[in-house]
Design a protein around this motif. Structure first.
Motif, PDB file in Angstrom:
ATOM      1  N   LEU A 159      21.566   2.314 -12.447  1.00  0.00           N
ATOM      2  CA  LEU A 159      22.808   3.019 -12.154  1.00  0.00           C
ATOM      3  C   LEU A 159      22.846   3.460 -10.695  1.00  0.00           C
ATOM      4  O   LEU A 159      23.866   3.304  -9.991  1.00  0.00           O
ATOM      5  CB  LEU A 159      22.936   4.232 -13.079  1.00  0.00           C
ATOM      6  CG  LEU A 159      24.083   5.214 -12.819  1.00  0.00           C
ATOM      7  CD1 LEU A 159      25.427   4.514 -12.902  1.00  0.00           C
ATOM      8  CD2 LEU A 159      24.024   6.364 -13.807  1.00  0.00           C
ATOM      9  N   ALA A 160      21.744   3.991 -10.206  1.00  0.00           N
ATOM     10  CA  ALA A 160      21.684   4.422  -8.811  1.00  0.00           C
ATOM     11  C   ALA A 160      21.897   3.267  -7.848  1.00  0.00           C
ATOM     12  O   ALA A 160      22.551   3.429  -6.804  1.00  0.00           O
ATOM     13  CB  ALA A 160      20.344   5.095  -8.530  1.00  0.00           C
ATOM     14  N   ARG A 161      21.384   2.097  -8.178  1.00  0.00           N
ATOM     15  CA  ARG A 161      21.567   0.931  -7.300  1.00  0.00           C
ATOM     16  C   ARG A 161      23.045   0.624  -7.086  1.00  0.00           C
ATOM     17  O   ARG A 161      23.445   0.172  -6.013  1.00  0.00           O
ATOM     18  CB  ARG A 161      20.870  -0.294  -7.905  1.00  0.00           C
ATOM     19  CG  ARG A 161      19.361  -0.236  -7.896  1.00  0.00           C
ATOM     20  CD  ARG A 161      18.780  -0.249  -6.494  1.00  0.00           C
ATOM     21  NE  ARG A 161      19.237  -1.399  -5.722  1.00  0.00           N
ATOM     22  CZ  ARG A 161      19.299  -1.438  -4.392  1.00  0.00           C
ATOM     23  NH1 ARG A 161      18.957  -0.384  -3.678  1.00  0.00           N
ATOM     24  NH2 ARG A 161      19.702  -2.525  -3.769  1.00  0.00           N
ATOM     25  N   GLU A 162      23.862   0.886  -8.082  1.00  0.00           N
ATOM     26  CA  GLU A 162      25.301   0.634  -7.945  1.00  0.00           C
ATOM     27  C   GLU A 162      25.967   1.587  -6.956  1.00  0.00           C
ATOM     28  O   GLU A 162      27.079   1.315  -6.481  1.00  0.00           O
ATOM     29  CB  GLU A 162      25.978   0.739  -9.315  1.00  0.00           C
ATOM     30  CG  GLU A 162      25.511  -0.312 -10.307  1.00  0.00           C
ATOM     31  CD  GLU A 162      26.372  -0.328 -11.558  1.00  0.00           C
ATOM     32  OE1 GLU A 162      27.462  -0.938 -11.519  1.00  0.00           O
ATOM     33  OE2 GLU A 162      25.952   0.281 -12.566  1.00  0.00           O
ATOM     34  N   LEU A 163      25.296   2.678  -6.650  1.00  0.00           N
ATOM     35  CA  LEU A 163      25.869   3.673  -5.740  1.00  0.00           C
ATOM     36  C   LEU A 163      25.480   3.434  -4.281  1.00  0.00           C
ATOM     37  O   LEU A 163      25.882   4.197  -3.401  1.00  0.00           O
ATOM     38  CB  LEU A 163      25.414   5.070  -6.162  1.00  0.00           C
ATOM     39  CG  LEU A 163      25.787   5.481  -7.593  1.00  0.00           C
ATOM     40  CD1 LEU A 163      25.171   6.835  -7.928  1.00  0.00           C
ATOM     41  CD2 LEU A 163      27.303   5.529  -7.769  1.00  0.00           C
ATOM     42  N   ALA A 164      24.741   2.369  -4.013  1.00  0.00           N
ATOM     43  CA  ALA A 164      24.230   2.114  -2.666  1.00  0.00           C
ATOM     44  C   ALA A 164      25.314   2.085  -1.585  1.00  0.00           C
ATOM     45  O   ALA A 164      25.070   2.566  -0.464  1.00  0.00           O
ATOM     46  CB  ALA A 164      23.427   0.810  -2.649  1.00  0.00           C
ATOM     47  N   PRO A 165      26.519   1.549  -1.838  1.00  0.00           N
ATOM     48  CA  PRO A 165      27.532   1.540  -0.770  1.00  0.00           C
ATOM     49  C   PRO A 165      27.901   2.911  -0.230  1.00  0.00           C
ATOM     50  O   PRO A 165      28.375   3.030   0.904  1.00  0.00           O
ATOM     51  CB  PRO A 165      28.741   0.874  -1.452  1.00  0.00           C
ATOM     52  CG  PRO A 165      28.154   0.003  -2.507  1.00  0.00           C
ATOM     53  CD  PRO A 165      26.974   0.791  -3.019  1.00  0.00           C
ATOM     54  N   LEU A 166      27.658   3.959  -0.989  1.00  0.00           N
ATOM     55  CA  LEU A 166      28.018   5.304  -0.533  1.00  0.00           C
ATOM     56  C   LEU A 166      27.263   5.687   0.739  1.00  0.00           C
ATOM     57  O   LEU A 166      27.775   6.453   1.567  1.00  0.00           O
ATOM     58  CB  LEU A 166      27.732   6.332  -1.625  1.00  0.00           C
ATOM     59  CG  LEU A 166      28.575   6.232  -2.896  1.00  0.00           C
ATOM     60  CD1 LEU A 166      28.109   7.268  -3.913  1.00  0.00           C
ATOM     61  CD2 LEU A 166      30.061   6.422  -2.581  1.00  0.00           C
ATOM     62  N   ARG A 167      26.061   5.169   0.908  1.00  0.00           N
ATOM     63  CA  ARG A 167      25.271   5.511   2.095  1.00  0.00           C
ATOM     64  C   ARG A 167      25.956   5.057   3.369  1.00  0.00           C
ATOM     65  O   ARG A 167      25.791   5.674   4.424  1.00  0.00           O
ATOM     66  CB  ARG A 167      23.866   4.898   2.001  1.00  0.00           C
ATOM     67  CG  ARG A 167      23.012   5.469   0.884  1.00  0.00           C
ATOM     68  CD  ARG A 167      21.595   4.918   0.960  1.00  0.00           C
ATOM     69  NE  ARG A 167      20.934   5.296   2.207  1.00  0.00           N
ATOM     70  CZ  ARG A 167      19.783   4.796   2.617  1.00  0.00           C
ATOM     71  NH1 ARG A 167      19.157   3.873   1.891  1.00  0.00           N
ATOM     72  NH2 ARG A 167      19.235   5.194   3.760  1.00  0.00           N
ATOM     73  N   ASP A 168      26.707   3.953   3.298  1.00  0.00           N
ATOM     74  CA  ASP A 168      27.430   3.445   4.464  1.00  0.00           C
ATOM     75  C   ASP A 168      28.804   4.088   4.606  1.00  0.00           C
ATOM     76  O   ASP A 168      29.541   3.763   5.540  1.00  0.00           O
ATOM     77  CB  ASP A 168      27.595   1.924   4.357  1.00  0.00           C
ATOM     78  CG  ASP A 168      26.268   1.206   4.447  1.00  0.00           C
ATOM     79  OD1 ASP A 168      25.492   1.513   5.378  1.00  0.00           O
ATOM     80  OD2 ASP A 168      25.988   0.341   3.594  1.00  0.00           O
TER      81      ASP A 168
END
Length: 257
Positions: A142-151
């Motif tokens: 689930l956390a991997r899906e949130l990766a774009p938030l860092r950019d």
């Protein structure tokens, strides 16, 4: 700019008002990390069936504890929410339905740390809940899906404790329990080795880990931070201290130690 990622050992709720070593370290983080557009916090203190995200513009300060001095209950952290970010989180997670919760506020796993990092309460905060009925691999994916938030200028902050056993905690003897210190060391070694697979299944790390993580709610937030570590990024530690049966060891990813 890609935002860093944090796993913060939040420990005792009193850390929010005692100007101790932990509070000061959180202050320093707020000063030296890039200022985020908003914070997405995954806290040990919001457990749900399924996954929810706070979607109110004005989250209340939740005092989800008992037996502490009135001064702690008097604390208010009036940071705004960010309904747009809540909708973005729900959009990014394609593997399940993330429910928008318009009534949930900020629990102490969030505000006890953020009040030191951003004392002006001027950074919007959104919280993501934990479904602790799910295994570690669920939370990591689930956390991997949130990766774009860092950019997108979002600081993802996970808040828990990698070793947390209140039943065995001693207020009278705060020296590290041998099993707690051993598990803390093992977890740090696995994090530095990027052995995320073994960390997802803490039960298999041995008897020390079963004492250190009797229930998963304080451990699982760490997986959200580790899942967002990119191949070229190093993890570093701060607040490396075990107090009786609780580890305050915290992890910073994507920024100099």
């Amino acid at each position: 700019m890609k935002m860093p990622v944090l796993f913060v050992g939040h420990g005792n709720s009193m850390n929010a008002i005692e100007r101790n070593e932990f509070f000061r370290s959180w202050q320093e983080l707020g000063r030296r990390l890039p200022r985020p557009k908003a914070v997405l916090c995954v806290s040990a203190h919001w457990e749900t069936r399924g996954i929810c995200v706070t979607a109110t513009g004005k989250p209340e300060t939740i005092h989800d504890f008992y037996g502490f001095p009135k001064a702690l209950f008097d604390v208010q952290y009036p940071a705004p929410g960010d309904p747009r970010l809540a909708r973005r989180v729900a959009q990014l997670v394609s593997t399940l339905n993330v429910e928008l919760d318009p009534g949930r506020g900020l629990d102490h796993g969030a505000w006890s740390v953020l009040i030191a990092m951003y004392p002006a309460a001027d950074v919007p905060i959104v919280q993501l809940s934990l479904d602790t009925s799910q295994p570690g691999i669920f939370h990591y994916a689930l956390a991997r899906e949130l990766a774009p938030l860092r950019d997108e200028g979002i600081l993802v902050m996970a808040s828990g404790n990698m070793v947390h056993n209140l039943r065995l905690f001693s207020f009278h003897d705060q020296r590290p329990a041998p099993w707690a210190a051993a598990c803390d060391a093992t977890l740090r070694e696995r994090i530095l080795a990027r052995d995320h697979e073994s960390l997802m299944d803490y039960d298999r790390l041995g008897p020390d880990s079963r004492l250190a993580v009797p229930t998963p709610e304080h451990y699982y937030p760490m997986l959200y931070a580790l899942a967002l570590q990119e191949a070229a990024e190093q993890a570093s530690f701060f607040n490396e201290r075990v107090i009786s049966a609780i580890s305050m060891t915290s992890v910073l990813i994507g920024a100099p130690p």
